[in-house]
Every structure is written in structure tokens, then in C-alpha cells.
Write an enzyme that holds these catalytic residues in place. Structure first.
Site, PDB file in Angstrom:
ATOM      1  N   ASP A 115       0.830  -1.206   0.000  1.00 13.57           N
ATOM      2  CA  ASP A 115       0.000   0.000   0.000  1.00 13.57           C
ATOM      3  C   ASP A 115       0.862   1.254   0.000  1.00 13.57           C
ATOM      4  O   ASP A 115       2.089   1.172   0.115  1.00 13.57           O
ATOM      5  CB  ASP A 115      -0.943  -0.005   1.213  1.00 13.57           C
ATOM      6  CG  ASP A 115      -0.210   0.173   2.539  1.00 13.57           C
ATOM      7  OD1 ASP A 115       0.932  -0.319   2.671  1.00 13.57           O
ATOM      8  OD2 ASP A 115      -0.769   0.812   3.452  1.00 13.57           O
ATOM      9  N   GLU A 150       3.387   1.621   2.601  1.00 12.87           N
ATOM     10  CA  GLU A 150       4.511   0.672   2.520  1.00 12.87           C
ATOM     11  C   GLU A 150       4.514  -0.328   3.667  1.00 12.87           C
ATOM     12  O   GLU A 150       5.555  -0.638   4.233  1.00 12.87           O
ATOM     13  CB  GLU A 150       5.845   1.441   2.462  1.00 12.87           C
ATOM     14  CG  GLU A 150       5.799   2.610   1.497  1.00 12.87           C
ATOM     15  CD  GLU A 150       7.143   3.290   1.265  1.00 12.87           C
ATOM     16  OE1 GLU A 150       7.671   3.886   2.207  1.00 12.87           O
ATOM     17  OE2 GLU A 150       7.654   3.202   0.132  1.00 12.87           O
TER      18      GLU A 150
HETATM   19  C1  NOJ Z   1       6.876   1.990   7.975  1.00  9.63           C
HETATM   20  C2  NOJ Z   1       6.082   3.235   7.700  1.00  9.63           C
HETATM   21  O1  NOJ Z   1       4.790   3.178   8.214  1.00  9.63           O
HETATM   22  C3  NOJ Z   1       6.073   3.480   6.246  1.00  9.63           C
HETATM   23  O2  NOJ Z   1       5.214   4.521   5.915  1.00  9.63           O
HETATM   24  C4  NOJ Z   1       7.465   3.734   5.799  1.00  9.63           C
HETATM   25  O3  NOJ Z   1       7.511   4.126   4.481  1.00  9.63           O
HETATM   26  C5  NOJ Z   1       8.291   2.472   6.053  1.00  9.63           C
HETATM   27  N1  NOJ Z   1       8.172   2.054   7.395  1.00  9.63           N
HETATM   28  C6  NOJ Z   1       9.736   2.676   5.699  1.00  9.63           C
HETATM   29  O4  NOJ Z   1      10.362   3.596   6.524  1.00  9.63           O
HETATM   30  C1  NOJ Z   2       6.373   7.240   4.145  1.00 13.90           C
HETATM   31  C2  NOJ Z   2       5.009   7.218   3.563  1.00 13.90           C
HETATM   32  O1  NOJ Z   2       4.269   6.195   4.170  1.00 13.90           O
HETATM   33  C3  NOJ Z   2       5.061   6.986   2.062  1.00 13.90           C
HETATM   34  O2  NOJ Z   2       3.766   7.073   1.518  1.00 13.90           O
HETATM   35  C4  NOJ Z   2       5.959   8.000   1.400  1.00 13.90           C
HETATM   36  O3  NOJ Z   2       6.079   7.672   0.038  1.00 13.90           O
HETATM   37  C5  NOJ Z   2       7.315   8.026   2.036  1.00 13.90           C
HETATM   38  N1  NOJ Z   2       7.210   8.183   3.463  1.00 13.90           N
HETATM   39  C6  NOJ Z   2       8.159   9.182   1.502  1.00 13.90           C
HETATM   40  O4  NOJ Z   2       7.538  10.397   1.770  1.00 13.90           O
END
Ligand code: NOJ
Ligand code: NOJ
Length: 460
Positions: free
Chosen positions: A189, A192
């Protein structure tokens, strides 16, 4: 004076003016100030000095977290705002924006052709333009769909040089072909974390297929256009499946294959990504429309959940009804705080709902949207509201509804204002207790989300 110096100059004037009028200034004045700051700081993160041209870093932060990467998702949403800046810029400044856009497109053209583990499903690239190879949540399939939409927005307004158009069309076609091939497949999603099917990802894929069909029809490529339309019709049926009748809101994900280890994490499946899906899916139609009662029910459920999740939302001075919004209430990432992008998204949502209701001449009250509508009406009118009733936008009640919606949009922006840095800096999150900026500073997407919201702000 170049664009950057000019912006800086205007910001300095604003800061000194703001010092004079202090906290007295209206939301409108702050919006003007915050727009300048947002444009300036957003542009700083595009093609920064040590990166190849066209790179959009998610944030200059090098650690905790390290965000000096080019995410396809973030960069496409950011460049979409650059498209609107390009459209609205006076002629002498247009070329600066055009340069950012053409660099982004040329880089995308290279990225599409360089090998990576997941092809275009690779979520992020290093600042030298090469695909990331560190262990990461991949594949992610929303990026190419978002980039396709940005390219279409650009192509619809840019009528200049043919080589630029041709390259943009090539990149667009490749992105759409990728969407065609992959929309049925599970991926991670946008946050991530979870692998499966996601309302957000499928919303932006749906919007890209639709917009692509329209674009290629106008280009005379009827075969490709029809293929895109066929798949988007199928995808539309999938989108309807996210509606969770028993819970009364649209669920964020289905068919999960990878879940985090903690057992009850995200069990509610209630996530602001659904709202972002409607916004980045351009309110296409069906479940994504800004007057769909299921979308309004979801917005209401999200607000209720966050209202009690954070201490800063308990503050009695926030009588406007708007609350700070995060990703989902059991989030733990960097403290699981409210985010600027998601709070700004709610402002944009309210403005766009008002716009749609006005356009449609009104809205029918249903059991799904009753709670949402009640919350924006004066309490006496709200008590008498009944399911089945049609509120005409020309009626007194309709006018109250429309002003209630836009006031609430303003109230969400006022929350962004309250918790922004003193010079208008927007990080990724703001602390749920102390209200101070946390996690990545100068998050490029935060600035873009503010600019996106105020595109729909109406001066009183
Ligand atoms: C978990 C976070 O919720 C997500 O948004 C992020 O991109 C990843 N870890 C990687 O740092
Ligand atoms: C974490 C977020 O969850 C993700 O959607 C975003 O792409 C990265 N940070 C970078 O901003």
C-alpha cells in the site's frame, strides 16, 4: 531576479508584515503566505544540487528518517502541483517550471528503461536516478498511475515543442501499459506496510485508465483507448467491493497477503488513504464521487476516530469541528502522529464536496451520509434532518450546508496553520501531544498537499 530569489523576497516581506499584524491576520492572508513558503520549499527539493535533474527528494532529511530518495508516488503528486504552477505562471516565469517538468519526464523515461527488481513497481530511486536495491516494501503499483495522471494534466495544457510532447506521450503510454497489466495484482500500500489490494492504489489506477482512455481517444489511438476503457470498467466493479456495509465505511484493503506481526494492527481497516484515493482519483465517479454517501460516511468515521485519538484534538478551543488527522489511529511510525498531508487532504475534501453538491444542485440525505451532514449544519437544522430528504443547494438549508462545508474546510487548514513551523515549514508529522513538527522535515509532499487543497479554496 530569478524565481527562487523572487519567492524568497516575497516571503521576507510577508514575514515582516506578519510580525506587524501578528496572529490577527485572516486565514486568507495566511494562505497567501503559506503558498509562497510552500512553493519555495517544494521547489528546493526538486533537482537539488547533488542529484540528477528531475529528481524530487521526499525530504532533505538524511537520517531519522533518511528521505533523500525519489519516490514515484511523492514525486508524481509534487509534479502535479508544478503543472498547475506552470499553467498559472506569467510568461516570463513559465520556462522555469517547464524545465522542472521536462527534467522529470526525461528522468522518468530513463527510469522506465533501466532494470529494477519490480520494473515500474519499484517504489523509489536514489538521487543519481538508479533504482533502490535496499530491502523495501515492493512492489508498489500506485506510482505509475499517479505519474500517468500528472503527465495527462501536463499534456492537456502544454501545446509547445513536439519533442517534449512525444517524450511525455511515450512515458505516459508505458505507465498506462503497466497499469493495465498489474491492477489486479496485490502490492504494498502507499504506506509501505501491507501487501494486498488497496482502495487507494486501485482508485488512482482507475482514474489513470479513464483519463488515459480520454487522452488517447483525442490522439486518435482508438484501439489503445478502448482497451483502457474496457479495463477501467472492470476495475470500477472491484472498487465497489471495498464498501463495508456492516461497519458503515469504505475499507482500505482487501485480500491481505502480508500483515505486520502485531495481531490486531489495523484490524479496523479504517485509513485516510481512502480519502486520498478519492482526491487523487479526481472524484472520478461511483464510489469515488465527492457526493457518494459511502465516501461521506468514511470521512465521518475517520474524523470521529481521530477526534479521540490525539491529545491535541481534545483542546476545547477547537470548536470548529475540524480535528488533526493522521494515517490510521493505531499508527506507530515515528510516534503515529497526525500528518500535514492528511489534515490538508480533509480541507480539500470538504471544498470538493461543497463544489460537487453545488454543481449537482443538492444532495439526498441517506442513512450513510446523515452523520456527516449533521456535523456541518447548525444544530437545530441538524436535529430535524431525515434520511430520504433532498437538500437543494438553492434552499436556505442548502446554503447553510454549503457554507458549513467550506467553513469546515477552512477549519482543517487552520489546524495546519496552528501546527506548522514558525516560518511556515511543514514536516511529515506533528506531535499528537505537543503539536510540534516531527519526523522528516520539509516533506515535499506536505507542501504539495497544501497547494493542492488551496486550489479549491474560495475567497470569502
Ligand atoms: C513503515 C512506515 O509506516 C512506512 O510509511 C514507511 O515508508 C516504512 N516504514 C519505511 O520507513
Ligand atoms: C512514508 C510514507 O508512508 C510513504 O507514503 C511515502 O512515500 C514516504 N514516506 C516518503 O515520503
Amino acid at each position: 531576479m530569478n524565481l527562487r530569489t523572487w519567492n524568497l523576497f516575497l516571503i521576507l516581506i510577508f514575514i515582516s508584515l506578519a510580525n506587524i499584524v501578528e496572529a490577527q491576520d485572516s486565514l486568507g492572508t495566511w494562505i497567501q503566505f503559506q503558498s509562497l513558503v510552500s512553493k519555495e520549499r517544494m521547489l528546493r527539493n526538486i533537482s537539488p544540487a547533488d542529484a540528477v535533474p528531475g529528481i524530487v527528494i521526499a525530504s532533505p532529511s538524511r537520517q531519522s528518517p533518511d528521505y533523500r530518495y525519489h519516490w514515484t508516488r511523492d514525486s508524481s503528486l509534487v509534479m502535479d502541483q508544478v503543472v498547475w504552477l506552470f499553467r498559472d505562471a506569467p510568461d516570463n516565469i513559465k520556462s522555469t517550471y517547464l524545465k522542472y517538468l521536462t527534467d522529470f519526464i526525461s528522468l522518468a523515461n530513463i527510469q522506465q528503461q533501466t532494470p529494477s527488481a519490480e520494473g515500474l513497481g519499484e517504489p523509489r530511486y536514489l538521487v543519481n536516478g538508479i533504482a533502490d536495491t535496499t530491502p523495501w516494501a515492493r512492489p508498489q503499483y500506485d506510482g505509475p498511475a499517479l505519474r500517468a495522471q500528472t503527465l495527462i494534466h501536463f499534456l492537456n495544457i502544454f501545446k509547445g515543442e513536439n519533442t517534449i510532447r512525444l517524450q511525455a506521450i511515450n512515458v505516459l503510454r508505458t505507465d498506462l501499459q503497466f497499469v493495465l497489466l498489474n491492477w489486479k495484482s496485490p502490492c504494498f500500500d502507499l504506506w509501505e506496510e501491507l501487501k494486498g489490494l488497496h482502495f487507494y492504489t486501485q482508485s488512482v489506477q482507475y482514474a489513470a485508465l479513464n483519463a488515459g482512455a480520454e487522452f488517447f481517444k483525442n490522439e486518435g489511438d482508438l484501439l489503445f483507448s478502448e482497451q483502457l476503457t474496457r479495463e477501467s470498467t472492470e476495475l470500477k466493479i472491484e472498487l465497489e467491493k471495498y464498501w463495508d456495509e456492516s461497519r458503515g465505511y469504505i475499507g482500505a484493503s482487501r485480500n491481505l497477503e502480508v500483515r505486520p506481526s502485531s495481531p490486531h494492527y489495523k484490524e479496523a481497516n479504517l485509513d485516510v488513504s481512502v480519502i486520498l484515493g478519492a482526491l487523487h482519483g479526481q472524484g472520478s465517479n461511483g464510489i469515488l464521487s465527492f457526493n457518494d454517501d459511502r465516501l461521506l460516511a468514511t470521512a465521518h468515521a475517520i474524523e470521529m476516530a481521530f477526534g479521540s485519538a490525539y491529545r491535541i484534538n481534545q483542546d476545547s478551543s477547537s470548536s470548529s469541528g475540524a480535528v488533526a488527522i493522521g494515517r490510521f489511529t493505531d499508527d506507530v511510525y515515528y510516534g503515529g502522529n497526525p500528518w500535514y498531508i492528511t489534515t490538508a487532504a480533509f480541507a480539500e475534501l470538504y471544498y470538493r464536496i461543497a463544489e460537487t453538491i453545488k454543481l449537482e444542485g443538492g444532495i439526498v440525505v441517506t442513512k450513510n451520509n446523515l452523520g456527516f451532514l449533521k456535523a456541518v449544519l447548525p444544530s437545530l437544522d441538524a436535529q430535524n434532518l431525515k434520511s430520504g430528504e433532498k437538500i437543494l443547494s438553492s434552499s436556505v438549508l442548502g446554503q447553510q450546508l454549503l457554507s458549513g462545508l467550506s467553513n469546515k474546510g477552512d477549519a482543517f487548514l487552520a489546524i495546519v496553520r496552528k501546527y506548522a513551523g514558525s516560518q511556515g515549514e511543514l514536516a511529515e508529522q506533528f506531535d499528537r501531544d505537543a503539536g510540534v513538527p516531527v519526523s522528516a522535515y520539509d516533506l515535499t509532499w506536505s507542501y504539495a498537499s497544501f497547494l493542492s487543497a488551496i486550489n479549491f479554496y474560495k475567497l470569502p
